[in-house]
Motif scaffolding. Structure first.
Motif, PDB file in Angstrom:
ATOM      1  N   ASP A  49       6.008  -0.152   1.236  1.00 43.41           N
ATOM      2  CA  ASP A  49       5.079  -1.269   1.105  1.00 43.41           C
ATOM      3  C   ASP A  49       5.441  -2.191  -0.053  1.00 43.41           C
ATOM      4  N   ALA A  50       5.828  -1.632  -1.182  1.00 49.98           N
ATOM      5  CA  ALA A  50       6.166  -2.464  -2.332  1.00 49.98           C
ATOM      6  C   ALA A  50       7.375  -3.333  -2.030  1.00 49.98           C
ATOM      7  N   SER A  51       8.367  -2.752  -1.347  1.00 46.02           N
ATOM      8  CA  SER A  51       9.568  -3.501  -0.975  1.00 46.02           C
ATOM      9  C   SER A  51       9.212  -4.648  -0.046  1.00 46.02           C
ATOM     10  N   VAL A  52       8.360  -4.376   0.931  1.00 48.65           N
ATOM     11  CA  VAL A  52       7.952  -5.412   1.888  1.00 48.65           C
ATOM     12  C   VAL A  52       7.196  -6.533   1.181  1.00 48.65           C
ATOM     13  N   ARG A  53       6.228  -6.171   0.364  1.00 49.28           N
ATOM     14  CA  ARG A  53       5.422  -7.197  -0.313  1.00 49.28           C
ATOM     15  C   ARG A  53       6.301  -8.081  -1.201  1.00 49.28           C
TER      16      ARG A  53
END
Length: 258
Positions: free
Chosen positions: A64-68
């Protein structure tokens, strides 16, 4: 524009993000969007094959952090976001007996939750767009029982249902959501599958014969459907699954006479 005017298919001025856009269907889609005038960013685990004028961002849809971070960077550099193509995904073979729980979690995490994460991160930008569209890459496996594809089919069945639910949830946000259901497409994943087959030529012939048109779907054909659904030409299309499968889902041809 009057109601009788034909909708434009020109994408000039629109900002698009394509996940899994460095190869296969994603690369074909990103290239076609750019050819039609869109400003395009690609999010991929390995964006190194991506050439200008496309913008490339490294991102992992299972994180999720990578996507955001990647979506925020892309939206900032593009100056907004109008189109999201959720294309990143992985394959799986076997019956329900053949994959351990960990593999089920891995494939569902990428193929289903990957779309959730990317869309969730993109929604604030899409809501600000006057022409917002999300297109998910689904599969014929969502609507037809294919042998040795239990896990993959389950993931794509979820994508189909997710597409319909998202279309309902975000219609009043001004965001259209659709999916494309390719038949067996001539992509790098299929190429790797064929390479591992005892007789690659015979396996390819069997895959060709499974589709009524007698050949695999091309990445460019799937890309054309995705770009149509993302474009203003499809302004009244939402909650739809567009099959690009050579007739595999709906046609039942009699065997040819020998």
């Amino acid at each position: 524009m009057s109601e009788l005017s034909e909708p434009t298919s020109d994408l000039s001025g629109l900002k698009a993000l394509v996940t899994g856009g460095a190869s296969g269907i994603g690369a074909a889609t990103a290239g076609l969007l750019a050819d039609r005038g869109a400003d395009v960013a690609v999010l991929d685990l390995d964006p190194s094959p991506v050439d200008k004028p496309l913008r490339a961002y490294c991102g992992d849809v299972s994180d999720d952090a990578s996507v955001r971070s990647a979506v925020a960077a892309a939206a900032h550099e593009l100056g907004g976001l109008d189109i999201l193509v959720n294309n990143a995904g992985i394959g799986a073979i076997g019956t329900v007996e053949d994959n351990e729980d960990a593999e089920w979690h891995r494939v569902l995490d990428v193929n289903v939750l990957g779309m959730v994460r990317t869309t969730r991160a993109a929604l604030p930008h899409l809501r600000a767009s006057a022409h917002a569209a999300v297109v998910n890459t689904c599969s014929i496996a969502a609507t037809a029982g294919l042998p040795q594809r239990a896990l993959y089919s389950a993931s794509k069945g979820a994508v189909l249902s997710l597409t319909l639910a998202m279309a309902a949830d975000h219609l009043r946000d001004g965001i259209r959501v659709n999916c494309v259901n390719p038949g067996t497409a001539d992509t790098p994943w299929i190429g790797r599958l064929l390479d591992r087959a005892p007789d690659p030529a015979a396996e390819r012939a069997a895959l060709d014969a499974r589709q009524p048109m007698g050949r695999l779907v091309t990445a460019g054909e799937v890309a054309a459907a995705i770009v149509y659904l993302a474009s203003p030409a499809a302004a009244s299309v939402t909650g739809t699954a567009l099959a690009v499968d050579g007739g595999m889902q709906g046609l039942r041809l009699r065997p040819q006479a020998r």
